[in-house]
Design a protein around this motif. Structure first.
Motif, PDB file in Angstrom:
ATOM      1  N   ILE B  15      22.013  19.335  32.276  1.00 32.27           N
ATOM      2  CA  ILE B  15      23.236  19.832  32.885  1.00 32.27           C
ATOM      3  C   ILE B  15      23.639  18.817  33.950  1.00 32.27           C
ATOM      4  N   THR B  22      20.947  18.258  39.912  1.00 35.49           N
ATOM      5  CA  THR B  22      20.920  19.482  39.125  1.00 35.49           C
ATOM      6  C   THR B  22      19.479  19.880  38.790  1.00 35.49           C
ATOM      7  N   ARG B  62      24.768  25.512  43.489  1.00 34.15           N
ATOM      8  CA  ARG B  62      24.665  26.344  42.278  1.00 34.15           C
ATOM      9  C   ARG B  62      23.321  26.134  41.591  1.00 34.15           C
ATOM     10  N   ALA B  63      22.892  24.852  41.531  1.00 33.07           N
ATOM     11  CA  ALA B  63      21.634  24.530  40.850  1.00 33.07           C
ATOM     12  C   ALA B  63      20.443  25.173  41.553  1.00 33.07           C
ATOM     13  N   ASP B  74      18.147  23.180  32.057  1.00 30.55           N
ATOM     14  CA  ASP B  74      19.181  22.897  31.057  1.00 30.55           C
ATOM     15  C   ASP B  74      19.953  24.160  30.671  1.00 30.55           C
ATOM     16  N   ILE B  78      24.125  27.512  34.807  1.00 25.63           N
ATOM     17  CA  ILE B  78      23.904  26.990  36.168  1.00 25.63           C
ATOM     18  C   ILE B  78      25.208  26.968  36.971  1.00 25.63           C
ATOM     19  N   ARG B  79      26.303  26.519  36.316  1.00 25.46           N
ATOM     20  CA  ARG B  79      27.536  26.389  37.095  1.00 25.46           C
ATOM     21  C   ARG B  79      28.098  27.732  37.556  1.00 25.46           C
TER      22      ARG B  79
END
Lengths: 293, 220
Positions: B15, B22, B62-63, B74, B78-79
């Motif tokens: 990602i 990330t 976010r991560a 992955d 995540i976003r």
């Protein structure tokens, strides 16, 4: 300790056996990993599926990076070639649009395959998808091309490195464009020697390119460097297929890239202290980004 | 280091936008979650260095939260991690460290409060390529990269504790790759950091937790 391989060895092995470079790379991987050939092939095919997913996601309208600095460039360019005959040829522009699309997917926290890095992830899938369409190649030919590209990338990684923080953008977008050029030339029916020439022609045009991301983000100029990296790869492949040779062999171009990277000041290696990142506009953007809450 | 496989050049599947912002941040979050050992209801996150400067543009916030929520590096969600956390009613606060507090440029402090009220503190750095280094857990200075299964055993500093823990691992056929001891500023309190060649089962974890003089066990 395993010995470093060179491009000339890959080319010689392929020529001697009358096979494509990808076959040499695949067999080497099999030996090094002790893994079954079909498993290695299958994994690469899965990676191509992820690349295709990122290509599809990339050209949709409405894309936007997390910072909002980039977004619809891929869609804009796609729309342009639907209406206008582009100056640099349909295939080049399509590949450029796709490369930017994938790079924006990366910048918006989407799913991509690093090739060789996340910052340069748009070039290889964009070039291979475009060449596959132009030549009518089947999916397995694209998977083979990924092995060729990976083999070239391994040589670069072993002799020079592929990190922007170590060698600048030449090592990221430059490596990706070089890998894509070799794979594209081979996919289009070029000999291993022609393919290596394509890689040399592409990489020579990135030598000295610094890594100077605005506000430290993988967006400006990275997204557009992906576009032009894809275009350079296609043009280099065409030149090599026409019989043009790089007077400096790819192995030596890679060595030159390493020396240039070593001589590059730290301010131009992903630190965002100088280059485009140090321009008044970049500083303004940076200031604005810090104010967002 | 030279690439050992074609998949170090084409790959990993990841990602974006960068493995250190990330994958590395997700990893720090997921280690913090393991240290807490239960679901969290409150998280206070402090960013240092370049994490502080670029966390919004890189989506580091976010991560990190994705990792706290148990997502892997992955995961396509995540976003949306901040929205997911807010839908779950979790309280999350971000802070930027004052200048002068200098660690590795990609460093975050995480203070977590669990559903039971339990609180933990963790400091971790993303050191490149998705790798991390945890440098503090609660009152202990540590150096944990958690590349292999890791066990942290908090115990009273008395003779025989280390032997008992090692005995349980040995009896269960688990090889210790590395073991370090670290003390805290409270007297008589120590932490064993044990890296193993494979992960311990729930049963083994329970046995170690029940050993005399062992006060807490964390499994990563």
């Amino acid at each position: 300790m395993r010995r470093k391989i060179t491009i000339s060895e890959l080319v010689a092995a392929a020529e001697q056996r009358g096979c494509p470079i990808w076959q040499v790379v695949l067999e080497r991987e099999e030996r090094l990993q002790g893994t079954e050939r079909q498993d290695i092939w299958h994994k690469m095919k899965e990676y191509w599926m992820v690349m295709k997913g990122s290509l599809d996601a990339g050209t949709k309208p409405g894309n936007r990076s997390l910072s909002g600095l980039v977004g619809e460039e891929g869609a804009l360019l796609t729309r342009y070639i639907e209406k206008t005959k582009p100056l640099s040829g349909y295939g080049s522009v399509l590949a450029a649009a796709r490369a930017m699309g994938v790079a924006v997917v990366n910048a918006s926290q989407g799913r991509i395959v690093a090739a060789p890095t996340a910052g340069s992830c748009g070039i290889l899938p964009a070039v291979l998808a475009t060449v596959a369409e132009e030549t009518g190649a089947v999916e397995d030919a694209v998977v083979g091309a990924l092995f060729t590209a990976a083999g070239v990338g391994m040589v670069i990684d072993e002799h020079a490195g592929t990190a922007g923080a170590k060698s600048g953008c030449q090592a990221e977008c430059g490596s990706a464009s070089c890998m894509a050029a070799v794979a594209a030339a081979e996919m289009a029916g070029g000999t291993p020697r022609q393919a290596a020439n394509a890689g040399a022609l592409a990489l020579k045009n990135f030598l000295g390119l610094v890594c100077d991301p605005v506000a430290g983000l993988v967006e400006i100029p990275c997204v557009k460097r992906n576009a032009i990296g894809a275009g350079v790869a296609l043009l280099a492949a065409d030149m090599a297929l026409a019989g043009i040779e790089s007077k400096i062999p790819l192995d030596e171009v890679i060595q030159a890239m390493k020396e240039i990277g070593d001589a590059m000041p730290a301010s131009l290696k992903e630190t965002s202290l100088a280059g485009l990142a140090g321009t008044p506009t970049a500083r303004e953007i940076e200031k604005r980004m810090n104010e967002i809450d | 280091m030279p690439a050992r496989s074609v998949f170090e050049i084409i790959g990993p599947v990841m990602i974006g936008p960068s493995s250190s912002h990330t994958a590395g941040a997700v990893r720090i979050g997921s280690i913090a979650r393991a240290v807490l050992g239960e679901d969290f209801r409150r998280a206070e996150i402090t960013f240092y260095g370049s994490f502080a400067k670029t966390y919004k543009g890189h989506g580091t916030d976010r991560a990190l939260v994705a990792g706290l929520l148990g997502m892997s590096g992955d995961d396509s969600r995540i976003r949306d991690a901040l929205n997911i956390a807010s839908t779950l009613g979790l309280e999350i606060r971000f802070r930027i460290a004052a200048e002068g507090e200098e660690f590795h440029p990609n460093t975050a402090d995480i203070e977590l409060t669990g559903v039971s009220g339990k609180r933990v503190f963790l400091r971790g750095s993303s050191v490149g390529g998705g790798n991390v280094l945890i440098t503090r857990i609660n009152q202990y200075e540590v150096s944990v990269c958690a590349k292999s299964p890791t066990l942290m055993v908090e115990h009273v500093d008395r003779p025989g504790v280390i032997g008992r823990v090692a005995g349980v691992l040995g009896n269960n056929g688990i090889n210790i790759a590395e073991m370090r001891l670290t003390g805290s500023n409270r007297e008589g309190e120590k932490l064993m950091v044990i890296e193993m060649d494979r992960a311990v089962s729930d049963e083994v974890l329970e046995t170690i937790t029940g050993l005399p003089d062992v006060t807490a066990v964390i499994r990563i």
